[in-house]
Enzyme design. Structure first.
Site, mmCIF file in Angstrom:
data_model
loop_
_atom_site.group_PDB
_atom_site.id
_atom_site.type_symbol
_atom_site.label_atom_id
_atom_site.label_comp_id
_atom_site.label_asym_id
_atom_site.label_seq_id
_atom_site.Cartn_x
_atom_site.Cartn_y
_atom_site.Cartn_z
ATOM 1 N N ARG A 68 7.935 -9.829 7.776
ATOM 2 C CA ARG A 68 7.808 -8.616 8.578
ATOM 3 C C ARG A 68 6.944 -7.614 7.816
ATOM 4 O O ARG A 68 7.215 -7.332 6.647
ATOM 5 C CB ARG A 68 9.175 -7.979 8.862
ATOM 6 C CG ARG A 68 10.155 -8.888 9.579
ATOM 7 C CD ARG A 68 9.762 -9.090 11.020
ATOM 8 N NE ARG A 68 10.781 -9.811 11.761
ATOM 9 C CZ ARG A 68 10.586 -10.993 12.338
ATOM 10 N NH1 ARG A 68 9.404 -11.576 12.253
ATOM 11 N NH2 ARG A 68 11.561 -11.582 13.002
ATOM 12 N N GLU A 69 5.910 -7.096 8.477
ATOM 13 C CA GLU A 69 5.097 -6.024 7.904
ATOM 14 C C GLU A 69 5.690 -4.709 8.389
ATOM 15 O O GLU A 69 5.818 -4.491 9.599
ATOM 16 C CB GLU A 69 3.644 -6.171 8.345
ATOM 17 C CG GLU A 69 3.016 -7.442 7.811
ATOM 18 C CD GLU A 69 1.631 -7.723 8.389
ATOM 19 O OE1 GLU A 69 1.221 -7.045 9.351
ATOM 20 O OE2 GLU A 69 0.974 -8.630 7.865
ATOM 21 N N PHE A 72 0.848 -1.186 0.000
ATOM 22 C CA PHE A 72 0.000 0.000 0.000
ATOM 23 C C PHE A 72 0.880 1.230 0.000
ATOM 24 O O PHE A 72 1.884 1.287 0.719
ATOM 25 C CB PHE A 72 -0.894 0.003 1.253
ATOM 26 C CG PHE A 72 -1.683 1.272 1.435
ATOM 27 C CD1 PHE A 72 -2.845 1.499 0.710
ATOM 28 C CD2 PHE A 72 -1.267 2.242 2.334
ATOM 29 C CE1 PHE A 72 -3.568 2.673 0.874
ATOM 30 C CE2 PHE A 72 -1.982 3.424 2.516
ATOM 31 C CZ PHE A 72 -3.145 3.628 1.776
ATOM 32 N N GLU A 127 -5.807 22.099 7.203
ATOM 33 C CA GLU A 127 -7.253 22.192 6.994
ATOM 34 C C GLU A 127 -8.028 21.034 7.618
ATOM 35 O O GLU A 127 -9.223 21.165 7.879
ATOM 36 C CB GLU A 127 -7.587 22.344 5.513
ATOM 37 C CG GLU A 127 -7.197 21.172 4.648
ATOM 38 C CD GLU A 127 -7.498 21.398 3.181
ATOM 39 O OE1 GLU A 127 -7.922 20.443 2.512
ATOM 40 O OE2 GLU A 127 -7.306 22.535 2.704
ATOM 41 N N GLU A 133 0.255 24.852 16.117
ATOM 42 C CA GLU A 133 -0.580 24.160 17.088
ATOM 43 C C GLU A 133 -0.743 24.929 18.400
ATOM 44 O O GLU A 133 -1.768 24.812 19.062
ATOM 45 C CB GLU A 133 -0.029 22.761 17.386
ATOM 46 C CG GLU A 133 -0.144 21.835 16.214
ATOM 47 C CD GLU A 133 0.209 20.395 16.548
ATOM 48 O OE1 GLU A 133 0.573 20.098 17.703
ATOM 49 O OE2 GLU A 133 0.122 19.559 15.624
ATOM 50 N N SER A 153 7.509 3.264 17.563
ATOM 51 C CA SER A 153 6.999 1.894 17.379
ATOM 52 C C SER A 153 7.919 1.097 16.458
ATOM 53 O O SER A 153 7.542 0.726 15.345
ATOM 54 C CB SER A 153 5.589 1.936 16.780
ATOM 55 O OG SER A 153 4.696 2.601 17.628
ATOM 56 N N PRO A 154 9.166 0.798 16.907
ATOM 57 C CA PRO A 154 10.129 0.159 16.010
ATOM 58 C C PRO A 154 9.783 -1.284 15.632
ATOM 59 O O PRO A 154 10.424 -1.839 14.753
ATOM 60 C CB PRO A 154 11.439 0.226 16.792
ATOM 61 C CG PRO A 154 11.025 0.270 18.218
ATOM 62 C CD PRO A 154 9.732 1.038 18.237
ATOM 63 N N GLY A 155 8.768 -1.859 16.253
ATOM 64 C CA GLY A 155 8.374 -3.212 15.894
ATOM 65 C C GLY A 155 7.686 -3.293 14.540
ATOM 66 O O GLY A 155 7.635 -4.364 13.939
ATOM 67 N N GLU A 210 -7.146 19.717 10.625
ATOM 68 C CA GLU A 210 -6.648 19.670 11.997
ATOM 69 C C GLU A 210 -7.500 20.583 12.879
ATOM 70 O O GLU A 210 -7.672 21.756 12.593
ATOM 71 C CB GLU A 210 -5.186 20.141 11.983
ATOM 72 C CG GLU A 210 -4.425 19.902 13.235
ATOM 73 C CD GLU A 210 -2.943 20.223 13.048
ATOM 74 O OE1 GLU A 210 -2.139 19.540 13.686
ATOM 75 O OE2 GLU A 210 -2.583 21.148 12.278
#
Length: 189
Positions: free
Chosen positions: A36-37, A14, A142, A96, A113-115, A144
């Site tokens: 691994r994904e 994707f 736009e 922000e 999230s290194p997994g 947010e």
């Protein structure tokens, strides 16, 4: 023992606006193979923004993947127009929070999230804040929508213990700020 995995092949699954997903086949240390994904994600910057009252700026916003409002430190992707992670954070603090800071210090780089993801987060500390007037404030993206709130360290720790702060970068930032206060490393100008 060498724990390195070696990529044998990868298959793009994707390609999106924000993330890409690929499935890799890797050779394991024992010679077997595994799948691994991997989510390819742009790097981001985040800020521990502290005002003159020794309170941290958090933004409240809806996060669709977890279907709830979150309290988070100001953060955002490093855009191609940014010259550095710090430039990205200065832009995001403006957008922000509606602030600019005189003092900036990088306190960490980490992978949230290194997994499954290659996203790197750059964490900055800033203080000596000035509220921007509407002519100097950059508009939010736009899509947010958020509000800003200020919290003391004690309030932040209570919100974590109550399960009201669930964002990992924000929990990490609070830990860093508390450690800076305990060790006297926070800018006290």
């Amino acid at each position: 023992m060498d724990l390195t995995e070696t990529e044998i092949s990868n298959n793009p699954v994707f390609e999106g606006k924000l993330i890409d997903l690929k499935v890799e086949t890797v050779s394991l240390p024992n010679g077997k193979t595994a799948t691994r994904e991997v989510v390819k994600h742009p790097d981001a910057s985040a800020a521990i923004a502290i005002n003159s009252e020794k309170k941290m700026l958090l933004v409240k916003q809806w996060r669709e993947p977890i279907k709830q409002l979150t309290l988070e430190i100001p953060a955002g992707l490093i855009d191609p127009t940014d010259n550095s992670p710090l430039d990205a954070m200065k832009r995001e603090l403006n957008e922000e929070g509606g602030y600019k800071a005189e003092y900036w210090e990088k306190v960490s780089e980490f992978y949230p999230s290194p997994g499954f993801s290659d996203e790197k987060m750059y964490l900055f500390y800033c203080d000596t804040l000035t509220k921007l007037d509407e002519t100097d404030k950059r508009p939010l993206d736009e899509d947010e929508f958020l509000t800003q709130e200020w919290y003391s360290l004690d309030e932040l720790k209570q919100l974590i213990s109550q399960g009201k702060i669930v964002d990992g970068k924000t929990v990490t930032a609070i830990m860093f700020w508390e450690n800076m206060l305990l060790t006297g490393q926070q800018n006290n100008d």
